[in-house]
Design a protein around this motif. Structure first.
Motif: not given
Lengths: 419, 302
Positions: B12-20
């Motif tokens: 989730f964290k990885e995904h969140f960072i990529e989206i940001t």
């Protein structure tokens, strides 16, 4: 070899003519003594050229004809100019008054040096051609001479700009100038509040632009797989890079001032947006210079992509990123047009603080560029010139100092890190 | 169970960072669109009420009488840009050739950073020098009514962008592969013939990009022009009369925007001027970008 002395003499006299007339164009001294000297030099040059043409004809046989008509034409022009000076056709009271209705007149002090400079150029060209021949070699010598000369001229010009600011500015700068606010419309006092305002505004700009520029660079270089998106962003960034600063000012006026008022915050945001391309491009270069083997090594150890980026890639790219941020500081501190209507007033009150350390971002401040602009507007009316020079010197030391720091950081790490 | 949760969290964290990061990357596109939006939004009233064609081709700029025509600004900007570009190339290109081909390694090590540094001198400082030195020199020398003139603006802009011109051209010249030059020299051409017929043609697209970028900078430069150009918006008469006051797009905006009441017609017209300027400069940027893209394809890794 003996034959080359004559064109060398012509070259020397023509060079003296050219350089002295350029100096006269700039300084505009009285030409009473110089004009006869120039006439004499022109005569010597013409005579030397004529003699060298005559003396080399038998040596080269038929080839002498190839020297071409224009050498004779140049000779006639040189001699004619000398004659015109001596005979008084070009007298000191000569004025070409508003030719063709343009708004300028050309006086003797301009016309004569201009003609002499032109004659000098012609003479130099002919004598170089006589020394090196008309062919490729002559052309090479001529062009390199011209390039070297204009390079020296350009460097003198750029160096002169720096020198004059430092020379004049040093006179105005003192400890008091740097530590007191300005009084009586900038005629007295110093620029302490101006420096503080600049500091906070530039800091704000970096706070806005660093995450935006760096984040975009990371996404573009590490994540993006969609070439179309990448291309779109690249084009948008190069457009953003080209947007004139005054247009950013209009944008800030229409967009930010209606929300935040004329304030430090609005100025910081506008300057931050201006900085995005600079920081993004430098950070991208920095990320590019990190070799892929480092990323692969980290990924192979089981690190996630973000762990790799944050713990391996970013530390290795740090010098480049730092260079970008420093260049951003330099750029943000040199802009005037974007903040004129969005963030500044000509105020001498110190920046108000909240809790003692954070500035109140909703107040307008003063900054170096705007202060200098106002002093320039006051130039004719009040005695502000010394303070204007001082402000200019502080401003360029800030900008050039940060730029120099960026170059030093880059060079230092370029030497130190070798992958 | 615990391990799975950590894994999920991590994902989730990885995904969140990529989206940001994606959102941040798209910001620059958004900013560009926002700039266009606000300039169109604020200038629309001028284009509608005055008519786009009469506004662009009107030969008179007289805000006090509510008469707005951009032709004087277009004419002045064009003249200034042409003369400034001429000076810029005349000074900048020889300097670039000197640095890239003739200078020794030691002088190059000093000169190149020095010139890069000079590119950072703020435009307001150039304006200050222009008004103190250049304007008074021109006024005295040519016996002009005022030294603030189209000529002063052109000279100042020409000199101001020399460092940019030199830096970009030098990079373009240096990017030409050494084999090209060595081949030419081996065929018996001398150094100037090599530069003239091999290096410069090979670097021509880089030089073109530099010229286009510089046109954009010259048109968009504000403070220096504002201070020395005189800010009288009329078509010079005769048209080649560069010894008279003028006004460019940028100088009109910067000089008049401070005094206009918000939402007046003058205000909207100034935004329209900004919009025209933005369109011109954006086209130039895109053309320069495409040119550079072409070079990258042509020379591959250079």
């Amino acid at each position: 070899m003996a034959l080359k002395i004559l064109p060398a003499v012509a070259f020397g006299t023509c060079a003296v003519l050219f350089i002295s007339s350029l100096i006269c164009l700039l300084v505009q001294p009285s030409l009473e003594l110089i004009a006869p000297l120039w006439a004499a030099l022109l005569t010597i040059a013409a005579a030397a050229l004529a003699a060298s043409i005559i003396s080399r004809r038998p040596a080269r046989g038929g080839k002498g004809q190839e020297t071409g008509l224009y050498i004779y034409l140049d000779l006639i022009l040189l001699a004619a100019l000398a004659l015109a000076i001596v005979a008084g056709f070009l007298s000191p009271d000569l004025v070409i008054k508003r030719p063709l209705g343009v708004g300028a007149s050309f006086r003797y002090e301009i016309v004569l040096p201009a003609l002499t400079a032109a004659a000098g150029v012609l003479g130099i060209k002919d004598s170089v051609n006589l020394i090196y021949g008309q062919g490729a070699k002559g052309r090479e010598a001529l062009v390199f001479l011209a390039i070297r000369f204009s390079a020296v001229l350009a460097l003198l010009l750029l160096g002169g700009i720096l020198f004059i600011i430092i020379y004049k500015g040093m006179g105005a700068i003192s400890w008091e100038f740097l530590t007191t606010p300005h009084r009586s419309l900038g005629q007295k006092g110093g620029i302490s509040t101006v420096i503080a305002g600049t500091f906070w505004m530039v800091l704000g700009a970096i706070v806005v632009s660093a995450p935006l520029g760096l984040g975009a660079a990371i996404y573009m270089h590490e994540y993006s797989k969609n070439p179309r998106l990448k291309r779109t962003i690249t084009i948008a960034v190069s457009c953003l890079n080209g947007v004139p600063s005054v247009v950013f000012g209009l944008f800030g006026l229409a967009f930010l001032v209606s929300t935040f008022g004329v304030s430090l915050l609005a100025g910081s945001i506008v300057l931050g947006l201006i900085n995005i391309p600079t920081i993004l491009l430098t950070c991208q270069e920095a990320l590019k210079s990190v070799p892929n083997s480092l990323r692969e090594g980290s990924l192979a150890l089981g690190a996630t992509k973000w762990q790799t980026i944050s713990r391996v890639v970013l530390p290795s790219a740090m010098p480049g990123i730092l260079t970008g941020l420093i260049m951003g500081v330099a750029k943000a501190s040199g802009e005037t047009a974007p903040i004129m209507w969005t963030a500044v007033t000509f105020t001498a009150t110190p920046v108000q603080m909240v809790y003692g350390i954070i500035p109140n971002v909703f107040q307008p401040v003063n900054n170096l560029d705007y202060h200098l602009l106002n002093l320039i507007y006051f130039l004719g009316a009040w005695d502000v010139e010394a303070n204007a020079w001082g402000t200019a010197l502080v401003l360029i030391s800030l900008v050039l100092g940060t730029n120099m720091l960026a170059i030093l950081v880059r060079n230092h790490y370029r030497r130190k890190i070798s992958w | 169970m615990g391990l799975q949760k950590i894994k999920l969290q991590r994902k989730f964290k990885e995904h969140f960072i990529e989206i940001t990061l994606l959102a941040i990357a798209v910001t620059s596109v958004m900013v560009m669109l926002l700039i266009f939006y606000f300039l169109i939004h604020e200038s629309l009233k001028a284009f509608i009420e005055l008519g786009a064609i009469p506004l662009l081709t009107g030969a008179k700029w007289h805000p006090a009488g509510d008469i707005y025509g951009l032709l004087p600004l277009i004419a002045n900007s064009l003249i200034i840009t042409i003369i400034a570009l001429f000076i810029n190339i005349l000074v900048g290109l020889p300097l670039a050739i000197f640095l890239a081909e003739l200078a020794g390694p030691r002088s190059k090590a000093v000169l190149k950073p020095a010139i890069e540094l000079l590119a950072g001198v703020p435009s307001i400082v150039y304006g200050f020098l222009g008004i103190i030195i250049l304007v008074s020199y021109l006024q005295d020398t040519f016996d002009m009514l005022t030294g603030r003139s189209i000529l002063a603006g052109s000279i100042l802009l020409g000199i101001m962008f020399v460092p940019y011109m030199t830096t970009i051209c030098e990079d373009a010249l240096r990017a030409v592969p050494g084999e090209f030059k060595e081949g030419s020299l081996a065929l018996g051409a001398n150094r100037w013939q090599t530069i003239r017929h091999v290096t410069i043609p090979a670097a021509s697209s880089g030089i073109t990009a530099a010229v286009i970028l510089n046109i954009g900078s010259i048109i968009g430069e504000t403070m220096a022009v504002l201070l020395v150009v005189g800010n009288v918006a009329r078509i010079p008469s005769p048209i080649f009369n560069i010894f008279t006051q003028g006004a460019t797009f940028t100088s009109v905006i910067a000089g008049e925007m401070g005094e206009v009441p918000r939402a007046s017609m003058h205000y909207h017209v100034l935004f329209a001027v900004g919009f025209v300027l933005l369109i011109i400069v954006s086209i130039l940027s895109i053309v320069a970008d495409l040119t550079r893209e072409r070079i990258r394809k042509k020379f591959g890794g250079y």
